[in-house]
Write an enzyme that holds these catalytic residues in place. Structure first.
Site, PDB file in Angstrom:
ATOM      1  N   ASP A 299       1.318 -12.714 -15.572  1.00 23.72           N
ATOM      2  CA  ASP A 299       2.502 -13.466 -15.186  1.00 23.72           C
ATOM      3  C   ASP A 299       2.116 -14.660 -14.317  1.00 23.72           C
ATOM      4  O   ASP A 299       1.201 -14.578 -13.491  1.00 23.72           O
ATOM      5  CB  ASP A 299       3.448 -12.535 -14.423  1.00 23.72           C
ATOM      6  CG  ASP A 299       4.825 -13.124 -14.226  1.00 23.72           C
ATOM      7  OD1 ASP A 299       5.381 -13.646 -15.203  1.00 23.72           O
ATOM      8  OD2 ASP A 299       5.343 -13.047 -13.097  1.00 23.72           O
ATOM      9  N   GLU A 346       0.870 -16.389 -19.309  1.00 22.91           N
ATOM     10  CA  GLU A 346       2.278 -16.800 -19.191  1.00 22.91           C
ATOM     11  C   GLU A 346       2.298 -18.196 -18.576  1.00 22.91           C
ATOM     12  O   GLU A 346       2.286 -18.362 -17.379  1.00 22.91           O
ATOM     13  CB  GLU A 346       3.042 -15.786 -18.335  1.00 22.91           C
ATOM     14  CG  GLU A 346       4.552 -16.017 -18.310  1.00 22.91           C
ATOM     15  CD  GLU A 346       4.989 -16.934 -17.182  1.00 22.91           C
ATOM     16  OE1 GLU A 346       5.287 -18.125 -17.469  1.00 22.91           O
ATOM     17  OE2 GLU A 346       5.031 -16.487 -16.035  1.00 22.91           O
ATOM     18  N   ASP A 399      13.312 -12.445 -18.407  1.00 24.07           N
ATOM     19  CA  ASP A 399      14.050 -13.333 -17.510  1.00 24.07           C
ATOM     20  C   ASP A 399      15.115 -14.149 -18.231  1.00 24.07           C
ATOM     21  O   ASP A 399      15.904 -14.843 -17.581  1.00 24.07           O
ATOM     22  CB  ASP A 399      13.091 -14.302 -16.809  1.00 24.07           C
ATOM     23  CG  ASP A 399      12.328 -13.651 -15.673  1.00 24.07           C
ATOM     24  OD1 ASP A 399      12.829 -12.672 -15.099  1.00 24.07           O
ATOM     25  OD2 ASP A 399      11.220 -14.124 -15.361  1.00 24.07           O
TER      26      ASP A 399
END
Length: 504
Positions: A299, A346, A399
């Protein structure tokens, strides 16, 4: 990319185990995890991507847990504990509402069941079972010793954060820690038992997935929580003040998701200190994640180039500044220690040429999200015709809104652009997005399970910057008999692994 399956075209589904159905208040690694793998296999899917598997923390977020190494105790299924004879079947008879996870209610209930199972283990375990637990604890002591002591002290001093514990414990005085290990030996043993059970159950799920041709994609948050075993055990690796509190915290500046940015609140790394021992903590962290999963999404990859530093006393992320990260030095150290790294970068948000250059040097595939594709023109990098093969495409991430929710709530321009591009009028736009992702040149294509089910905004997993998230669960009643075959046909027609012929 060491494994051949990683260079093939493949498709998969994003679903966190807590979203699985089941009678015990939250999805876990019990029967429904196996049912879901069976469903993935029937749908021709080769990948199951989860969110971070660690303990949930502030706001019930899996990105803010008490350990970067431990598993979430709530994922430990109760059925195997009953089968072993350590837990009474009558104590798990409660049938919780499956619509949402009520963490405030279900967490104490499930933790009490785990404590009962531990008591049953202590009374009834065989010599072989005790030896198995002892051997596992020895094999994982590099992280497990600090984690279990942290959890025992956290229980003893709750709700105080670790800087507010007695100074000798907060500052890790060796004599005080030794006394604490002795006085909290039973609590420490309990947490060792819970993590052992998580390990056994997760590895069983992983083995079953492999037997069905499904590989597991994990998720590694770039930062850790301040109130965590990691930060307490190695405060020198973070930018803390003399009392152990963060001087600066992590987040991102204003972006697509928020006009005030996102103030995550995680402590920031002392990268100079981490470099001094060759990034050993990171090596062990990634080693652990690659033990749990076959492929790991890291991430906030851009944070390794530069990251947004926010003064700890600022309430929002607006008044922050960019600071340099470790860059390629970290990934050189990881590759030297671990070999080829099966990692997804990401690379969303504010991406610079330097971020792109780092990703290209590592060779990691980047991410593209279809919901971001229609706000500009035909040059938008998130449109499938602009992809490169070394890419992982998502209809949306945890998200994002669901695909039907996005269609209902996006701007009129985006909806018109998407209608022309996808060839839809709004009817089953989610399937059009799944097809566009799957038929792209991106090597891996993933969609949220909500998008397969065609669910609207109330079913999204997270809305950044808000509370009450991470609670979504589905019911098998929602999974129609034709959905698996429909997804399998798209997967087959687009040349991705799974079924290689359409069922007509």
């Amino acid at each position: 990319m060491a494994d051949s399956w990683m260079v093939q075209r493949a498709a998969g589904v994003v679903l966190h185990p807590t979203s699985l159905p089941g009678p015990h208040g939250v999805g876990d690694l019990g029967p429904n995890a196996y049912f879901f793998i069976d469903w993935l296999h029937s749908a021709g899917q080769a990948l199951w991507q989860t969110l971070p598997l660690g303990p949930v923390g502030s706001g019930d977020s899996p990105y803010m847990g008490s350990s970067a190494f431990a598993g979430n105790p709530l994922l430990v299924a109760l059925e195997p504990l009953v089968q072993r004879g350590w837990l009474a079947g009558s104590s798990v008879a409660a049938d919780w509402d499956t619509a949402r996870v009520d963490y405030a209610a279900v967490t104490p209930w499930r933790m009490q069941r785990l404590r009962e199972a531990f008591a049953g283990f202590e009374q009834q375990a065989t010599v072989e079972e005790r030896a198995e637990l002892t051997a596992w604890v020895l094999s994982e002591q590099a992280w497990l010793l600090d984690y279990t002591l942290f959890m025992a002290l956290d229980q003893a001093h709750s709700p105080a954060l670790w800087p507010d514990w007695p100074p000798a414990l907060a500052q890790r005085d060796s004599a005080a820690l030794a006394m604490a290990r002795a006085s909290h030996a039973q609590e420490i043993a309990f947490w060792c038992f819970v993590q052992w059970q998580f390990e056994l159950q997760w590895q069983a799920v992983k083995s079953y997935a492999h037997s069905k041709g499904v590989r597991l994609v994990g998720d590694l948050p770039i930062f850790v929580a301040h109130h965590s075993a990691d930060c307490w055990a190695r405060p020198d690796l973070y930018l803390l003040d003399a009392s152990g509190r963060p001087r600066v915290v992590a987040g991102v500046p204003p972006d697509f998701f928020s006009n005030t940015g996102q103030r995550w609140g995680n402590p920031l790394y002392n990268w100079d200190a981490m470099a001094q021992d060759g990034y050993r903590w990171w090596i062990e962290r990634v080693r652990r994640q690659l033990h749990l999963a076959d492929l790991v999404r890291i991430d906030h990859f851009r944070g390794f180039v530069d990251y947004w530093e926010i003064p700890a006393d600022e309430p929002t992320a607006i008044k922050g500044g960019w600071r340099l990260g470790p860059g390629m030095a970290l990934f050189d150290a990881l590759e030297h220690a671990l070999g080829d790294l099966p990692i997804i970068a990401e690379d969303l948000g504010i991406i610079t040429a330097e971020v792109n250059a780092l990703r290209e040097r590592t060779g990691f595939p980047g991410m593209r999200v279809l919901q971001f594709a229609f706000s500009g023109d035909a040059g938008n990098a998130f449109l499938p015709h602009n992809f490169e093969p070394n890419t992982v495409v998502y209809t949306g991430t945890h998200d994002n809104d669901t695909a039907p929710g996005w269609w209902a709530n996006c701007s009129a321009y985006e909806r018109a652009f998407a209608a022309h591009y996808l060839g839809v009028d709004g009817h089953e736009a989610h399937w059009a997005m799944v097809r566009a992702a799957s038929f792209s040149v991106a090597r891996l294509s993933l969609c949220q399970f909500q998008d397969v089910l065609g669910l609207g905004s109330p079913h999204r997993m997270n809305t950044p910057g808000t509370l009450g998230c991470w609670t979504w669960r589905f019911s098998w009643d929602w999974v129609g008999p034709d959905l698996a075959q429909r997804l399998a046909n798209i997967t087959a027609a687009s040349g991705r692994t799974g079924f290689n012929r359409l069922k007509l």
